[in-house]
Scaffold this motif. Structure first.
Motif, mmCIF file in Angstrom:
data_model
loop_
_atom_site.group_PDB
_atom_site.id
_atom_site.type_symbol
_atom_site.label_atom_id
_atom_site.label_comp_id
_atom_site.label_asym_id
_atom_site.label_seq_id
_atom_site.Cartn_x
_atom_site.Cartn_y
_atom_site.Cartn_z
ATOM 1 N N THR A 1 0.813 -1.218 0.000
ATOM 2 C CA THR A 1 0.000 0.000 0.000
ATOM 3 C C THR A 1 0.849 1.272 0.000
ATOM 4 N N VAL A 2 1.763 1.378 -0.955
ATOM 5 C CA VAL A 2 2.537 2.615 -1.125
ATOM 6 C C VAL A 2 1.579 3.719 -1.562
ATOM 7 N N ARG A 3 1.612 4.862 -0.913
ATOM 8 C CA ARG A 3 0.617 5.910 -1.140
ATOM 9 C C ARG A 3 1.079 7.011 -2.072
ATOM 10 N N THR A 4 2.227 6.892 -2.671
ATOM 11 C CA THR A 4 2.675 7.851 -3.682
ATOM 12 C C THR A 4 2.912 7.099 -4.988
ATOM 13 N N VAL B 1 2.087 0.198 -19.096
ATOM 14 C CA VAL B 1 1.031 1.214 -19.172
ATOM 15 C C VAL B 1 -0.091 0.906 -18.180
ATOM 16 N N VAL B 2 -0.557 -0.356 -18.191
ATOM 17 C CA VAL B 2 -1.646 -0.749 -17.287
ATOM 18 C C VAL B 2 -1.192 -0.669 -15.827
ATOM 19 N N GLY B 3 0.038 -1.125 -15.556
ATOM 20 C CA GLY B 3 0.553 -1.073 -14.195
ATOM 21 C C GLY B 3 0.670 0.340 -13.670
ATOM 22 N N GLY B 4 1.167 1.258 -14.512
ATOM 23 C CA GLY B 4 1.270 2.651 -14.109
ATOM 24 C C GLY B 4 -0.085 3.277 -13.870
ATOM 25 N N ALA B 5 -1.029 3.027 -14.787
ATOM 26 C CA ALA B 5 -2.376 3.592 -14.629
ATOM 27 C C ALA B 5 -3.061 3.030 -13.389
ATOM 28 N N GLY B 6 -2.931 1.698 -13.194
ATOM 29 C CA GLY B 6 -3.531 1.088 -12.010
ATOM 30 C C GLY B 6 -2.942 1.621 -10.728
ATOM 31 N N ALA B 7 -1.639 1.877 -10.740
ATOM 32 C CA ALA B 7 -0.983 2.414 -9.543
ATOM 33 C C ALA B 7 -1.500 3.806 -9.206
ATOM 34 N N VAL B 8 -1.684 4.649 -10.225
ATOM 35 C CA VAL B 8 -2.199 5.996 -9.991
ATOM 36 C C VAL B 8 -3.606 5.928 -9.392
ATOM 37 N N VAL B 9 -4.438 5.045 -9.962
ATOM 38 C CA VAL B 9 -5.805 4.898 -9.439
ATOM 39 C C VAL B 9 -5.775 4.388 -7.998
ATOM 40 N N ALA B 10 -4.889 3.419 -7.723
ATOM 41 C CA ALA B 10 -4.821 2.839 -6.381
ATOM 42 C C ALA B 10 -4.384 3.866 -5.341
ATOM 43 N N THR B 11 -3.420 4.714 -5.699
ATOM 44 C CA THR B 11 -2.949 5.716 -4.734
ATOM 45 C C THR B 11 -3.982 6.798 -4.478
ATOM 46 N N LYS B 12 -4.912 6.978 -5.390
ATOM 47 C CA LYS B 12 -5.980 7.960 -5.196
ATOM 48 C C LYS B 12 -7.160 7.377 -4.424
ATOM 49 N N SER B 13 -7.159 6.049 -4.233
ATOM 50 C CA SER B 13 -8.263 5.384 -3.551
ATOM 51 C C SER B 13 -7.991 5.293 -2.057
ATOM 52 N N GLY B 14 -9.049 5.117 -1.299
ATOM 53 C CA GLY B 14 -8.909 4.984 0.142
ATOM 54 C C GLY B 14 -8.293 3.651 0.528
ATOM 55 N N GLY C 1 -8.974 1.834 3.072
ATOM 56 C CA GLY C 1 -10.025 0.906 3.498
ATOM 57 C C GLY C 1 -10.645 0.171 2.329
ATOM 58 N N ASN C 2 -10.940 0.902 1.257
ATOM 59 C CA ASN C 2 -11.508 0.264 0.067
ATOM 60 C C ASN C 2 -10.531 -0.738 -0.545
ATOM 61 N N LEU C 3 -9.261 -0.373 -0.613
ATOM 62 C CA LEU C 3 -8.257 -1.284 -1.166
ATOM 63 C C LEU C 3 -8.164 -2.572 -0.343
ATOM 64 N N GLU C 4 -8.220 -2.416 0.980
ATOM 65 C CA GLU C 4 -8.130 -3.595 1.838
ATOM 66 C C GLU C 4 -9.370 -4.471 1.721
ATOM 67 N N PRO D 1 -17.163 -3.209 -7.147
ATOM 68 C CA PRO D 1 -18.238 -2.298 -6.721
ATOM 69 C C PRO D 1 -18.089 -1.773 -5.306
ATOM 70 N N THR D 2 -17.152 -2.327 -4.523
ATOM 71 C CA THR D 2 -16.884 -1.785 -3.188
ATOM 72 C C THR D 2 -16.493 -0.313 -3.268
ATOM 73 N N PHE D 3 -15.799 0.067 -4.359
ATOM 74 C CA PHE D 3 -15.386 1.455 -4.517
ATOM 75 C C PHE D 3 -16.595 2.364 -4.722
ATOM 76 N N SER D 4 -17.530 1.908 -5.545
ATOM 77 C CA SER D 4 -18.738 2.690 -5.781
ATOM 78 C C SER D 4 -19.772 1.801 -6.460
ATOM 79 N N GLU D 5 -21.052 2.100 -6.226
ATOM 80 C CA GLU D 5 -22.125 1.315 -6.825
ATOM 81 C C GLU D 5 -22.164 1.494 -8.343
ATOM 82 N N GLU D 6 -21.693 2.662 -8.804
ATOM 83 C CA GLU D 6 -21.722 2.921 -10.249
ATOM 84 C C GLU D 6 -20.792 1.981 -11.008
ATOM 85 N N LEU D 7 -19.774 1.476 -10.317
ATOM 86 C CA LEU D 7 -18.831 0.577 -10.982
ATOM 87 C C LEU D 7 -19.397 -0.822 -11.197
#
Length: 398
Positions: A38-41, A75-88, A90-93, A356-362
């Protein structure tokens, strides 16, 4: 000439290794932003992603497919990492509980493994089986119907496999004996299976649906492994059919590549006329392979109805037969490769279930993830991997 070959081989080996390193860096770029690290940067992940893309570009000169894969992973790893660091956190866990994800991956992958192995057998004999979807559906309905009527899940599994074999026999008659277009035959069988199962389901169960007390395939508990951290949660209690599917992979590999009968089956799919000239019956071999593929695909459907869900609804398979066919292509028409493809699609389904844990819209978009991945795999691998030479080509005796 020898010097030239010796010069090229190290270059190829180096490019291949570089491509795999790039793919690993792309995966690592995303992984370090997920639990438990869970690196946050995103900075370390972006550095790894750039390194992955650079490795892919260098590898692309000699190993184009692997190079493209490394670039995509970066590309996918970098994009996924950016999304993960912007997420809470708790949601990631909640989403990335790896033991639970692995267990769910096996559950979602099991029907795909059965159907993909059936597709490998069928296409290795030279017959394209687009009808895997219909054979799975027949197994799913008649498996639970048989279990309900007889009061035994074993009888239900046998009846379901027999239904899949019967549909496969129709495909064999059309594609092998009558030399019909195998793709058209397979699609026709999918529609036929949808009609048969839907009609009998409504006629027998009506609006009530299948009963809740249908005998189900039991889970297998591993006493020593169950208490081991992570491993016990992942595989300590898995369904009996899941273990059967995993055991069938090495068994089919040995059969295809280490036995005379397997050699005959592969020869029929590669050079049927040469096989016929040494006494191998092309028609009998293809009939047997198509029927065997129907049994295996139906067993995947049986798992869905009387092991995974314990119920049946119309069009229960929902395209899983086509996903299994994509796993066959992804795996290069080999059992271990098909297993890898099935696990990949199984993981995407397990992940889609938790997103969908992140949001119901997903939730709606998440449900499409396995099918989107199927399109990507087929678009990326079809035409780039070599199927059996006579796959899809009807054979006629001279």
């Amino acid at each position: 000439m020898t010097t030239a070959v010796a010069t090229v081989r190290p270059a190829l080996v180096g490019a291949r290794q570089l491509g795999w390193v790039g793919a690993a860096l792309g995966v690592l770029a995303w992984f370090i932003t997920l639990p438990p690290a869970t690196v946050r940067t995103p900075v370390p992940s972006l550095v790894l992603a750039v390194a992955a893309v650079a490795a892919g570009v260098l590898a692309h000169r000699e190993e184009r497919r692997l190079g493209r894969g490394a670039i995509a992973a970066g590309v996918v790893g970098g994009a996924g990492a950016v999304v993960a660091t912007k997420s809470g956190v708790g949601n990631l866990e909640d989403v990335f509980v790896w033991s639970a994800l692995f267990a769910a991956m096996l559950r979602f992958a099991t029907p795909l493994i059965f159907a993909a192995l059936g597709g490998v057998i069928c296409e290795r004999s030279g017959v394209v089986n687009i009808g895997l979807e219909g054979m799975m559906l027949m197994g799913a309905f008649f498996g639970i119907y048989g279990a309900d009527v007889t009061g035994s899940w074993i009888s239900g599994a046998i009846i379901g496999m027999a239904a899949g074999a019967a549909l496969a026999l129709v495909h064999a008659v059309w594609s092998v004996h009558l030399r019909a277009d195998q793709v058209v035959s397979g699609f026709s069988l999918n529609l036929l299976a949808l009609g048969i199962t839907g009609y009998v389901f409504i006629a027998h169960y009506g609006d009530q649906g299948t009963p809740e007390n249908v005998p189900r395939v039991p889970n297998v508990t591993l006493p020593l492994i169950q208490d081991v951290p992570f491993v016990g949660d992942a595989i300590g209690k898995a369904n009996l059919l899941t273990w059967l599917a995993l055991l069938l992979v090495p068994a089919l590999t040995i059969f295809l590549f280490r036995t005379p009968r397997g050699l005959r089956l592969r020869s029929v799919g590669e050079k049927p006329r040469a096989a016929e000239s040494v006494g191998v019956s092309v028609f009998k071999t293809r009939y047997a392979a198509v029927i065997a593929s129907g049994c295996l695909a139906a067993l995947g459907g049986v798992y869905l109805s009387i092991a995974f869900l314990g119920s049946f609804s119309q069009n229960l398979t929902a395209g899983r037969g086509f996903i299994a066919l994509a796993a066959v292509i992804f795996g290069g028409w080999k059992p271990w490769g098909a297993l890898g493809g099935a696990l990949l699609f199984g993981f995407s389904s397990a992940l889609a279930q938790r997103l969908p844990t992140f949001s119901e819209e997903l939730s709606v978009l998440a449900q499409a993830l396995p099918y989107v991945l199927t399109l990507i795999v087929v678009a990326g691998f079809i035409g780039r991997t070599r199927p059996p030479a006579s796959d899809g080509i009807p054979y006629s005796k001279e």
